[in-house]
Design an enzyme around this catalytic site. Structure first.
Site, PDB file in Angstrom:
ATOM      1  N   LYS A  83       0.997  -0.951  -0.439  1.00  0.00           N
ATOM      2  CA  LYS A  83       0.103  -0.199  -0.160  1.00  0.00           C
ATOM      3  C   LYS A  83       0.684   1.704   0.019  1.00  0.00           C
ATOM      4  O   LYS A  83       1.846   1.339   1.052  1.00  0.00           O
ATOM      5  CB  LYS A  83      -1.045   0.398   1.402  1.00  0.00           C
ATOM      6  CG  LYS A  83      -1.743   0.188   0.669  1.00  0.00           C
ATOM      7  CD  LYS A  83      -3.658   0.235   2.320  1.00  0.00           C
ATOM      8  CE  LYS A  83      -4.223   0.845   2.498  1.00  0.00           C
ATOM      9  NZ  LYS A  83      -5.177   0.618   3.536  1.00  0.00           N
TER      10      LYS A  83
HETATM   11  C1  E4P Z   1      -8.434   2.007   3.853  1.00  0.00           C
HETATM   12  O1  E4P Z   1      -7.600   1.540   3.061  1.00  0.00           O
HETATM   13  C2  E4P Z   1      -8.116   2.312   4.780  1.00  0.00           C
HETATM   14  O2  E4P Z   1      -7.464   2.050   5.778  1.00  0.00           O
HETATM   15  C3  E4P Z   1      -9.372   2.976   5.615  1.00  0.00           C
HETATM   16  O3  E4P Z   1     -10.837   2.756   4.770  1.00  0.00           O
HETATM   17  C4  E4P Z   1      -9.685   4.310   6.178  1.00  0.00           C
HETATM   18  O4  E4P Z   1     -10.769   4.174   6.677  1.00  0.00           O
HETATM   19  P1  E4P Z   1     -10.479   5.377   8.044  1.00  0.00           P
HETATM   20  O5  E4P Z   1     -11.064   6.997   7.505  1.00  0.00           O
HETATM   21  O6  E4P Z   1     -11.949   4.333   8.599  1.00  0.00           O
HETATM   22  O7  E4P Z   1      -9.684   5.425   8.617  1.00  0.00           O
END
Ligand code: E4P
Length: 217
Positions: A83
């Site tokens: 990522k």
């Molecule tokens: C996605 O890959 C992220 O880890 C996640 O969806 C972020 O979500 P949040 O805005 O609830 O932290």
């Protein structure tokens, strides 16, 4: 549509994976911090439970650092997806790692222009954060709709991974827009099963069945 779990909680992953409905996992530095565990061990354990893509996020913000960290994460298991943040260095690293056949999930996407660049950089997945856009009074789902149109116009193979999901309706809206994947917190996946009429209907069926005095077995 594929459903990923957005968590680094091994117990939740193991439990929900038994449903057979979990297609992959996404984690991020905040979720690793919340787990209180070592990132390398945690990702290895998740990969031993789930066979689909498991996103593990780099924390370096420069190109060379992202490549080093990305390769180390990718060595953990063949289903690790690196990522990378949607920055200039992140997309440069995306091209490099993609050329080396490493899956890349480009994260922190908040605009259609950013999603277009990620697709051109060869990302396997783009993660638009719908909840965080809604939080600032913007419309997260209209971003999904625009990205879907642009990707379809040019036949990009990058999969739209709807992230920052805040409720069941986000999952439904993402599905209606044809998004490839939604990554959802375990609590929301459990909520997806629920409907009060299902509970009431089952209760009534059981009462009526008892009155027959029958048994199937
Ligand atoms: C996605 O890959 C992220 O880890 C996640 O969806 C972020 O979500 P949040 O805005 O609830 O932290």
């Amino acid at each position: 549509m594929k459903l990923f779990l957005d968590t680094a909680d091994i117990n939740e992953i193991a439990k929900l994976n038994e449903t057979g409905l979990v297609d992959g996992i996404t984690t991020n530095p905040s979720l690793i911090a919340k787990s209180g565990r070592n990132i390398l061990q945690t990702i290895e354990e998740i990969c031993s439970i789930v066979s689909g893509p498991v996103s593990a996020e780099v924390t370096a913000i420069d190109y060379a650092g992202m490549i080093k960290e990305g390769k180390k994460l990718a060595e953990i298991a063949s289903n690790v997806t690196v990522k990378l943040p949607l920055t200039t260095d992140g997309l440069k690293a995306c091209s490099t790692l993609t050329e080396q056949n490493i899956l890349v999930n480009v994260t922190l996407c908040f605009s259609t222009a950013q999603a277009l660049l990620a697709a051109k950089a060869g990302a396997s997945f783009i993660s638009p954060f719908v909840g965080r856009l809604d939080d600032i009074g913007s419309d997260g789902m209209s971003l999904i709709s625009e990205i879907a149109e642009v990707y379809s116009n040019f036949n990009f193979s990058t999969e739209i991974l709807v992230a920052s999901v805040r409720g069941v309706q986000h999952v439904v809206d993402a599905a209606l827009l044809g998004a490839d994947i939604a990554t959802i917190p375990p609590k929301i996946m459990s909520q997806m099963y629920k409907h009060p009429l299902t509970d009431k209907g089952l209760e009534d069926f059981l009462i009526d069945w008892k009155s027959t005095g029958q048994s199937i077995l």
